[in-house]
Motif scaffolding. Structure first.
Motif, mmCIF file in Angstrom:
data_model
loop_
_atom_site.group_PDB
_atom_site.id
_atom_site.type_symbol
_atom_site.label_atom_id
_atom_site.label_comp_id
_atom_site.label_asym_id
_atom_site.label_seq_id
_atom_site.Cartn_x
_atom_site.Cartn_y
_atom_site.Cartn_z
ATOM 1 N N GLU A 96 -10.303 14.230 7.963
ATOM 2 C CA GLU A 96 -10.522 14.160 6.520
ATOM 3 C C GLU A 96 -11.296 12.909 6.162
ATOM 4 O O GLU A 96 -12.178 12.912 5.312
ATOM 5 C CB GLU A 96 -9.187 14.155 5.776
ATOM 6 C CG GLU A 96 -8.595 15.527 5.616
ATOM 7 C CD GLU A 96 -7.177 15.451 5.091
ATOM 8 O OE1 GLU A 96 -6.891 14.540 4.298
ATOM 9 O OE2 GLU A 96 -6.354 16.289 5.507
ATOM 10 N N GLU A 97 -10.935 11.812 6.834
ATOM 11 C CA GLU A 97 -11.604 10.556 6.537
ATOM 12 C C GLU A 97 -13.072 10.626 6.930
ATOM 13 O O GLU A 97 -13.951 10.171 6.195
ATOM 14 C CB GLU A 97 -10.917 9.399 7.278
ATOM 15 C CG GLU A 97 -11.387 8.063 6.783
ATOM 16 C CD GLU A 97 -10.644 6.922 7.437
ATOM 17 O OE1 GLU A 97 -9.447 6.809 7.211
ATOM 18 O OE2 GLU A 97 -11.305 6.176 8.181
ATOM 19 N N HIS A 116 -14.877 13.305 7.066
ATOM 20 C CA HIS A 116 -15.557 14.173 6.113
ATOM 21 C C HIS A 116 -15.893 13.398 4.842
ATOM 22 O O HIS A 116 -17.010 13.476 4.319
ATOM 23 C CB HIS A 116 -14.676 15.380 5.803
ATOM 24 C CG HIS A 116 -15.224 16.233 4.712
ATOM 25 N ND1 HIS A 116 -16.287 17.091 4.899
ATOM 26 C CD2 HIS A 116 -14.889 16.346 3.411
ATOM 27 C CE1 HIS A 116 -16.562 17.695 3.766
ATOM 28 N NE2 HIS A 116 -15.732 17.266 2.842
ATOM 29 N N ALA A 117 -14.901 12.625 4.358
ATOM 30 C CA ALA A 117 -15.138 11.838 3.144
ATOM 31 C C ALA A 117 -16.283 10.861 3.371
ATOM 32 O O ALA A 117 -17.168 10.689 2.530
ATOM 33 C CB ALA A 117 -13.866 11.089 2.749
ATOM 34 N N ARG A 118 -16.274 10.193 4.530
ATOM 35 C CA ARG A 118 -17.335 9.251 4.840
ATOM 36 C C ARG A 118 -18.698 9.902 4.820
ATOM 37 O O ARG A 118 -19.668 9.357 4.295
ATOM 38 C CB ARG A 118 -17.152 8.721 6.241
ATOM 39 C CG ARG A 118 -16.448 7.457 6.374
ATOM 40 C CD ARG A 118 -16.527 7.154 7.842
ATOM 41 N NE ARG A 118 -15.417 6.401 8.231
ATOM 42 C CZ ARG A 118 -15.535 5.152 8.655
ATOM 43 N NH1 ARG A 118 -16.697 4.583 8.694
ATOM 44 N NH2 ARG A 118 -14.471 4.509 9.021
ATOM 45 N N VAL A 132 -19.669 12.677 3.337
ATOM 46 C CA VAL A 132 -20.090 13.103 1.999
ATOM 47 C C VAL A 132 -20.601 11.903 1.208
ATOM 48 O O VAL A 132 -21.666 11.948 0.577
ATOM 49 C CB VAL A 132 -18.913 13.773 1.252
ATOM 50 C CG1 VAL A 132 -19.232 13.947 -0.204
ATOM 51 C CG2 VAL A 132 -18.588 15.112 1.883
ATOM 52 N N LEU A 133 -19.845 10.799 1.254
ATOM 53 C CA LEU A 133 -20.236 9.615 0.499
ATOM 54 C C LEU A 133 -21.568 9.072 1.012
ATOM 55 O O LEU A 133 -22.433 8.666 0.231
ATOM 56 C CB LEU A 133 -19.159 8.536 0.625
ATOM 57 C CG LEU A 133 -17.854 8.809 -0.111
ATOM 58 C CD1 LEU A 133 -16.801 7.805 0.300
ATOM 59 C CD2 LEU A 133 -18.063 8.743 -1.599
#
Lengths: 128, 191
Positions: free
Chosen positions: A51-52, A54-56, A58-59
């Protein structure tokens, strides 16, 4: 539009490979870390890690699109000591450590091409 | 979300995207307010957008200068819509299948003329098994882990001449152009 004036070439800066600019020196590692490490919680749990990551991504993608939207546009840099300068944005390097700009309007003249260190910049703005 | 902004993870930052935040930056503690566009995980830079009468202006505060970030409010639907349209996500759709097929074979033929090993793989083109070209097969649609091959293929695609309508591969007589780049490296002078 100010006409370009010849700018005095300042003395060459310190050699990038000497002490202080060595990528392995503690000063460089302290000031210019390339990326934030994974959080401790994510290291132990693969689901959280995913999840982390993925967040990275996207950002980071949004940020890169932001930089893309900025290319060849007039950008105002706000630097230390309330110095505001305008330039046409060219590119940034992968770690956002340097910005390549053209037509940099400095208090002593217009520089055709320049490299700005990100540590000297507090923020920069541009119109979409 | 006051202290420890810089140390909280990307997941928190992603949750705060599109919200209105106030960023305190620099030694002079200047305050900047805006809708959060994104936070760069590499440099911790915060990108804010504010809407004015003549459009939007984006301010990016460099990570090393960020002192404090405070989330103020959620966006209303109009602002949310405007924010979404600012940074469009990559296009997944494309032209209709017939057009796509034509473009794909056009690009494939051009690459083959330039001695680039390419195969069709469903809707994508695969070059030397390391580079993928998605629809609609423009230079920006190439993706690869190998920078050199990526650069060469993108350059090729940029100079691709406009496709001749209903060109038959059998009747094509144009030889590979003199300046065809070689994936193995530049041709040394004197050859």
């Amino acid at each position: 539009m100010a006409t370009p004036v010849p700018v005095l070439r300042l003395p060459k800066g310190p050699d990038p490979n000497s002490r202080g600019f060595d990528p392995n020196s503690p000063r460089y590692i302290a000031l210019c870390r390339t990326s934030i490490p994974t959080s401790a919680a994510a290291e132990s749990d693969p689901q959280q890690l995913q999840e982390e990551q993925h967040a990275r991504s996207v950002l980071r993608e949004r940020f890169l699109r932001c930089l893309l939207a900025m290319s060849n546009k007039k950008v105002r840099f706000h630097m230390h000591e309330k110095v505001n300068i305008e330039a046409t944005f060219g590119a940034s390097d992968i770690d956002v450590l340097n910005f390549q700009v053209s037509d940099l309007h400095t208090p002593i003249g217009v520089q055709k091409e320049a490299l700005i260190r990100s540590q000297d910049v507090i923020s920069f703005t541009f119109d979409v | 979300m006051q202290c420890g902004w810089l140390h909280s993870g990307p997941q928190l930052w992603l949750r705060c995207v599109h919200r209105q935040v106030r960023v305190t930056a620099g030694k002079q503690r200047e305050e900047h307010r805006g809708w959060l566009l994104t936070v760069d995980p590499v440099s911790h830079s915060v990108a804010l957008v504010s809407f004015g009468e003549d459009g939007a202006s984006v301010r990016v505060v460099l990570g090393h200068a960020v002192e404090h970030v405070e989330v103020l409010q959620e966006p209303d639907p109009d602002t949310e819509e405007r924010l979404r349209s600012l940074l469009p996500p990559p296009e997944t759709g494309g032209p209709d299948p017939g057009e796509r097929r034509r473009r794909r074979s056009g690009v494939r033929r051009w690459l083959q003329q330039n001695r680039v090993p390419v195969e069709e793989d469903g809707n994508e083109l695969r070059v030397a098994r390391v580079l993928t070209i998605r629809a609609p097969y423009r230079p920006d649609d190439c993706s690869s882990a190998n920078q050199i091959i990526l650069d060469r293929v993108q350059r090729l695609l940029r100079v691709q001449p406009d496709p001749v309508p209903d060109s038959d591969p059998v009747l094509e007589t144009s030889p590979a152009p003199e300046t065809a780049p070689d994936l193995d490296g530049p041709i040394p002078p004197g050859h």
